[in-house]
Design a protein around this motif. Structure first.
Motif, PDB file in Angstrom:
ATOM      1  N   VAL A  45      -7.652   0.853 -18.228  1.00 52.85           N
ATOM      2  CA  VAL A  45      -8.307   2.152 -17.940  1.00 52.85           C
ATOM      3  C   VAL A  45      -6.731   2.941 -17.520  1.00 52.85           C
ATOM      4  CG1 VAL A  45      -9.429   3.546 -16.422  1.00 52.85           C
ATOM      5  CG2 VAL A  45     -10.350   1.652 -17.673  1.00 52.85           C
ATOM      6  N   ARG A  47      -6.768   6.787 -17.264  1.00 55.06           N
ATOM      7  CA  ARG A  47      -7.016   7.954 -16.603  1.00 55.06           C
ATOM      8  C   ARG A  47      -8.190   7.942 -15.703  1.00 55.06           C
ATOM      9  NH1 ARG A  47      -7.337   8.986 -22.132  1.00 55.06           N
ATOM     10  NH2 ARG A  47      -9.573   8.939 -22.206  1.00 55.06           N
ATOM     11  N   GLU A  52      -5.184  12.616 -14.117  1.00 56.26           N
ATOM     12  CA  GLU A  52      -5.423  12.965 -15.681  1.00 56.26           C
ATOM     13  C   GLU A  52      -4.267  13.246 -16.313  1.00 56.26           C
ATOM     14  OE1 GLU A  52      -7.537  14.385 -13.216  1.00 56.26           O
ATOM     15  OE2 GLU A  52      -9.475  13.650 -13.846  1.00 56.26           O
ATOM     16  N   CYS A 141     -15.624   5.111 -13.052  1.00 49.14           N
ATOM     17  CA  CYS A 141     -14.273   5.412 -13.870  1.00 49.14           C
ATOM     18  C   CYS A 141     -14.014   4.822 -15.500  1.00 49.14           C
ATOM     19  CB  CYS A 141     -13.155   5.204 -12.712  1.00 49.14           C
ATOM     20  SG  CYS A 141     -12.728   5.957 -11.367  1.00 49.14           S
ATOM     21  N   TYR A 145     -14.184   6.604 -18.821  1.00 48.85           N
ATOM     22  CA  TYR A 145     -12.804   6.325 -19.552  1.00 48.85           C
ATOM     23  C   TYR A 145     -13.363   5.967 -20.972  1.00 48.85           C
ATOM     24  CZ  TYR A 145      -8.388   4.653 -21.283  1.00 48.85           C
ATOM     25  OH  TYR A 145      -7.189   4.503 -22.095  1.00 48.85           O
ATOM     26  N   THR A 149     -13.073   7.523 -24.613  1.00 49.69           N
ATOM     27  CA  THR A 149     -12.031   6.912 -25.569  1.00 49.69           C
ATOM     28  C   THR A 149     -12.716   6.286 -26.897  1.00 49.69           C
ATOM     29  OG1 THR A 149     -10.724   5.942 -23.805  1.00 49.69           O
ATOM     30  CG2 THR A 149     -10.510   5.163 -25.831  1.00 49.69           C
TER      31      THR A 149
END
Length: 588
Positions: A45, A47, A52, A141, A145, A149
């Motif tokens: 991960v 970001r 960011e 988080c 992500y 993605t």
């Protein structure tokens, strides 16, 4: 770039694998979406909220701000926002940092860990509370992500089928794993069921680092079974050192007892802080020490590489100057030879630990790999390299991604599991009593300790240590270690369950036996509770009490070769061995 595992995923449904590396100073997340028949990819991960920027980052600070009501108000990179220290002071927020160290085993007296205070936890918070909050944040988080993605459809297809790998230092064991698993339950990562708790797997940071090195193509003596490699994971809080050798089938085995030292990067910062406090005491800059320490930690510590090069740290207004303190334009000048003293104990620790591993390993060490955030320090790396390479050992570190080594390695550990044999850290066993035998010299010497057994009435010596596994034993993942025991009761109902405390012995004796003669060298590792209701007891006549009593014979079976201790009981029924359930528990 994502690193591919070699084997196709053999499961029958899509699953998500998440690895959380909760470090002392920084944390990371790696993951793999497991699709049946496809080769899994290991991805970090990159970001996080308030982080960011283009290109991203693989780590975030292991920091939480709590408000006065005890509610989390900022996590990770959010705690680095400009002006947040002022906001925290004005609003009465409390910062939780380095909280991982509150989970550590009690450090030995006289060590750096025992003599260095760690920041207190926020009021009315336990270490499990803080871990719970931080794990919940990491899951959010990861969710954000993966949705960004791969799309929300992918997340929705795996959100109820997530396996977790949690990493921890080499020196941690069952008690720390149990608390981390409890935090995962409270964070609602997993349900509080037997099946739910089994969705959490643990791996040491040393073993995760080995997997990272392998998945990144680092040469680890692939064709030499007679030499070993040392993985040095230098992190913020701990330095974890593990030695391995590669076997013919491409699996790996530990070749010495893994070690863990509290001499990571934060200890360099703490020594710098102590220096600044002493230097600026009773000056108008005394209250600037926290800012100066933070500047050193975030910049100077990472770029320092030469004792002849002074470093200038901006910490005050450009109008500030004090020639006696080497402060000009709000910058203090610190000589390189002074900064080197902040590093010296950590460098010495690593070099000494490598040499001790060379001495104790079952095979010669030919190479050393440095990974972890602290290994990015050129000074640390070069000092270790210059001390170790003259011994005929190559010292290397990955060119990139040292900070995601443990989380990526955690995923690789779950997928590949190349370590099939480990080395026992201590001698493990249980406390028993034996019939007193005056013909044995060691019994006769302890005649004054003889007691009368409450059930059979015989003379006994208590507090005897019965080893099940000896220290420095190479343990295969599937190898069982057994101890044969008996327990006694006045009736059958009193023997439907049996509880034994598993002890570890860490003293110098090769044949430890008498617990009360070395009480400080024995620790309770865990408690094994066994269901013995299916074991048929024997009736035995007591000459001392002139009555019958129940005698239950069985074996405690322990599996030490996994990353977690497992236990069962074994007993005979009509000449056939049967197995019964047993539960391993930690804490009170």
């Amino acid at each position: 770039m994502a690193t591919k595992a070699q084997a196709k995923y053999k499961g029958d449904s899509r699953r998500l694998l998440l690895a959380f590396d909760i470090g002392t100073t920084f944390s990371g997340i790696s993951y793999s979406i497991l699709d049946p028949g496809r080769i899994p990819e290991i991805r970090p991960v990159t970001r996080f909220p308030s982080q960011e920027r283009v290109g991203g980052d693989n780590k975030i600070p292991t920091v939480i701000y709590y408000n006065a009501a005890g509610k989390p108000v900022a996590f990770g990179a959010e705690t680095l926002k400009e002006g947040i220290e002022a906001d925290a002071e004005e609003s009465g927020w409390v910062k939780a940092h380095w909280f991982k160290l509150h989970l550590r085993p009690q450090p030995a007296p006289g060590t750096a860990a025992s003599e260095t205070p760690i920041p207190p936890l926020p009021p009315r918070k336990t270490v499990i509370d803080v871990f719970k909050d931080y794990m919940g944040y990491l899951l959010k988080c990861a969710k954000a992500y993966i949705e960004d993605t791969h799309g929300s459809i992918v997340w929705n297809s795996v959100k109820d089928n997530i396996m977790y790998v949690l990493t921890h230092p080499n020196g941690w064991g069952g008690p720390q794993q149990a608390q981390m698993r409890d935090a995962a339950v409270r964070a609602e990562l997993i349900p509080d069921t037997v099946e739910g708790r089994e969705r959490v797997t643990f791996v040491t940071e040393g073993e995760a680092s080995l997997h990272f090195c392998l998945s990144n193509g680092l040469a680890i003596h692939a064709n030499d079974e007679n030499s070993g490699v040392l993985i040095v994971d230098a992190g913020g809080g701990t330095i974890d050192i593990t030695a391995y050798r590669r076997l013919a089938d491409k699996s790996f085995e530990e070749i010495s007892i893994p070690t863990c030292y509290f001499q990571g990067g934060i200890y360099v910062t703490m020594r710098a802080e102590k220096h600044f406090k002493s230097l600026l005491r009773r000056t108008r800059f005394e209250h600037d020490v926290p800012v100066l320490t933070t500047k050193f930690d975030r910049s100077t510590k990472h770029v320092f590489k030469n004792v002849d090069e002074p470093h200038h740290i901006q910490f005050a207004s450009i109008r500030e100057r004090d020639q006696a303190l080497n402060i000009r334009g709000g910058r203090i000048t610190v000589e390189g030879n002074v900064i080197s003293t902040f590093f010296e104990p950590s460098v010495t620790c690593v070099v000494k630990a490598i040499n001790e591993q060379r001495t104790s390993a079952h095979f010669p060490i030919k190479s050393v790999f440095l990974v972890g955030g602290f290994s990015a320090s050129n000074w640390l790396y070069e000092q270790v390299r210059d001390a170790i390479q003259p011994l005929g050992i190559t010292v290397s570190r990955p060119d990139t991604h040292v900070n995601k080594a443990v989380s990526n390695g955690g995923v690789s550990f779950y997928l590949d599991g190349v370590v099939t044999s480990r080395v026992s850290r201590y001698t493990y066993g249980i406390r028993i009593c034996n019939r007193y035998n005056p013909e044995k010299e060691e019994h006769l010497q302890r005649a004054h300790l003889v007691e009368t057994h409450s059930v059979h009435g015989g003379k006994i010596l208590d507090n005897i240590f019965s080893p099940i596994l000896h220290v420095n034993t190479r343990v295969n993942e599937t190898k069982e270690f057994r101890g044969s025991y008996c327990c006694y009761g006045t009736d059958i109902n009193s023997l439907k369950s049996y509880t034994a405390r598993i002890l570890s012995y860490s003293g110098p004796s090769q044949g430890p036996m008498w617990i009360k003669e070395e009480p400080d060298n024995y620790d309770v590792v865990c408690t094994v509770e066994a269901d013995t209701s299916a074991v048929k007891p024997d009736l035995t006549y007591s000459e001392e009490k002139k009555t019958y009593y129940c005698n239950l014979a069985f074996e405690i079976v322990l599996l030490f070769g996994l990353t977690e201790l497992k236990a069962q009981i074994a007993y005979r029924e009509n000449g056939v061995e049967k197995r019964g359930p047993a539960q391993v528990m930690y804490g009170a």
